[in-house]
Design a protein around this motif. Structure first.
Motif, mmCIF file in Angstrom:
data_model
loop_
_atom_site.group_PDB
_atom_site.id
_atom_site.type_symbol
_atom_site.label_atom_id
_atom_site.label_comp_id
_atom_site.label_asym_id
_atom_site.label_seq_id
_atom_site.Cartn_x
_atom_site.Cartn_y
_atom_site.Cartn_z
ATOM 1 N N ALA A 1 67.835 68.346 37.533
ATOM 2 C CA ALA A 1 66.514 68.933 37.294
ATOM 3 C C ALA A 1 65.625 68.024 36.462
ATOM 4 N N ALA A 2 66.216 67.222 35.562
ATOM 5 C CA ALA A 2 65.425 66.337 34.705
ATOM 6 C C ALA A 2 64.734 65.235 35.504
ATOM 7 N N GLN A 3 65.253 64.937 36.686
ATOM 8 C CA GLN A 3 64.664 63.889 37.528
ATOM 9 C C GLN A 3 63.805 64.455 38.653
ATOM 10 N N ILE A 4 63.723 65.785 38.723
ATOM 11 C CA ILE A 4 62.967 66.438 39.796
ATOM 12 C C ILE A 4 61.734 67.116 39.217
ATOM 13 N N ASP A 5 60.573 66.668 39.660
ATOM 14 C CA ASP A 5 59.294 67.243 39.252
ATOM 15 C C ASP A 5 58.820 68.154 40.384
ATOM 16 N N TYR A 6 59.104 69.456 40.237
ATOM 17 C CA TYR A 6 58.827 70.451 41.276
ATOM 18 C C TYR A 6 57.482 71.100 40.999
ATOM 19 N N ARG A 7 56.528 70.915 41.924
ATOM 20 C CA ARG A 7 55.180 71.440 41.729
ATOM 21 C C ARG A 7 54.788 72.373 42.863
ATOM 22 N N LEU A 8 54.117 73.459 42.497
ATOM 23 C CA LEU A 8 53.662 74.441 43.468
ATOM 24 C C LEU A 8 52.158 74.327 43.670
ATOM 25 N N GLY A 9 51.749 74.419 44.926
ATOM 26 C CA GLY A 9 50.331 74.356 45.248
ATOM 27 C C GLY A 9 50.103 73.619 46.555
ATOM 28 N N ASN A 10 48.852 73.428 46.880
ATOM 29 C CA ASN A 10 48.476 72.735 48.108
ATOM 30 C C ASN A 10 48.653 71.234 47.922
ATOM 31 N N ALA A 11 49.518 70.635 48.723
ATOM 32 C CA ALA A 11 49.810 69.210 48.586
ATOM 33 C C ALA A 11 48.559 68.345 48.738
ATOM 34 N N LEU A 12 47.623 68.769 49.580
ATOM 35 C CA LEU A 12 46.393 67.993 49.779
ATOM 36 C C LEU A 12 45.575 67.918 48.490
ATOM 37 N N ASP A 13 45.707 68.948 47.649
ATOM 38 C CA ASP A 13 45.005 68.954 46.359
ATOM 39 C C ASP A 13 45.810 68.237 45.278
ATOM 40 N N ILE A 14 47.142 68.358 45.344
ATOM 41 C CA ILE A 14 47.984 67.800 44.289
ATOM 42 C C ILE A 14 48.122 66.281 44.392
ATOM 43 N N ILE A 15 48.311 65.767 45.597
ATOM 44 C CA ILE A 15 48.599 64.331 45.768
ATOM 45 C C ILE A 15 47.546 63.440 45.115
ATOM 46 N N PRO A 16 46.240 63.712 45.273
ATOM 47 C CA PRO A 16 45.246 62.837 44.620
ATOM 48 C C PRO A 16 45.326 62.854 43.092
ATOM 49 N N THR A 17 45.958 63.868 42.506
ATOM 50 C CA THR A 17 46.052 63.953 41.049
ATOM 51 C C THR A 17 47.279 63.228 40.498
ATOM 52 N N LEU A 18 48.180 62.796 41.370
ATOM 53 C CA LEU A 18 49.405 62.132 40.918
ATOM 54 C C LEU A 18 49.110 60.700 40.498
#
Length: 214
Positions: A108-125
């Motif tokens: 779990a420490a190596q997994i960053d699990y995020r909920l939401g619309n991937a099209l919105d999240i990816i540009p913020t990474l």
């Protein structure tokens, strides 16, 4: 659609490293409690993903479409201690189950699990990616690819699942094509013609398009 005879598939599975108890548990829970359990990666694909990660040794993997976490755990198992998996999903109803699986994996420490619309999240990474696994809504495959291709490090790998779509990509003359099949046909052709990558379409499970950034 089965792409090889069931007997050959069984032979392949019997000559592939076997699932441990956690992966078997995830499979059982997914079939018992989640809609469309066919979306689960399963033994062959899971081991392919794990071995590809081990061979490629990525620092950052982006997974678009977590589902119940089977593929994510397989990829996370291939990471070095410095590696990270960012996995995105829009289904918050099964999030507690998925988080539980990640905790049980010890990764779990190596997994960053995020909920939401991937099209919105990816540009913020932040930063670039060494590996991307696309396994979410088929309608946005091309959009996902376009969002990540320029952020792939040289030699980075983009994998897209279900690109054979149960054989529907072999379009019969005069037969109407559904929207998902149309997008997957366009996606496969786009990758084939993209001069920024070299690619191979693997007939594993429901098809994986593997593209390596040049």
């Amino acid at each position: 659609m089965e792409f090889i005879a069931p007997e050959l598939l069984a032979y392949c599975e019997s000559h592939t490293s076997q699932e441990d108890e956690l992966l078997k548990y995830i499979t059982r829970e997914t079939h018992a409690k989640v809609m469309m359990p066919r979306m689960l990666s399963g033994q062959l694909q899971g081991k392919v993903l794990e071995l590809l990660v081990k061979m490629h040794n990525p620092k950052v993997i982006l997974e678009i479409g977590t589902y119940t976490g089977y593929s994510g755990i397989c990829m996370a198992r291939g990471l070095s201690k410095e590696g990270k998996l960012i996995t995105l999903d829009i289904n918050d109803e099964i999030a507690p189950m998925v988080k539980g699986f990640f905790e049980k994996s010890g990764l779990a420490a190596q997994i960053d699990y995020r909920l939401g619309n991937a099209l919105d999240i990816i540009p913020t990474l932040d930063g670039n990616f060494d590996m991307v696994f696309i396994d979410a809504d088929k309608a946005n495959y091309i959009n996902y690819y376009n969002l990540v291709i320029e952020r792939m490090n040289k030699g980075g790998i983009i994998m897209a699942d279900n690109v054979l779509w149960s054989g529907k990509v072999l379009v019969e003359e005069g037969k109407k094509i559904d929207k998902d099949t149309k997008v997957l046909l366009e996606y496969n052709q786009m990758v084939q013609e993209d001069p920024r990558v070299e690619n191979v379409l693997l007939p594993i499970r429901d098809g994986i398009m593997l593209a390596r950034k040049l």
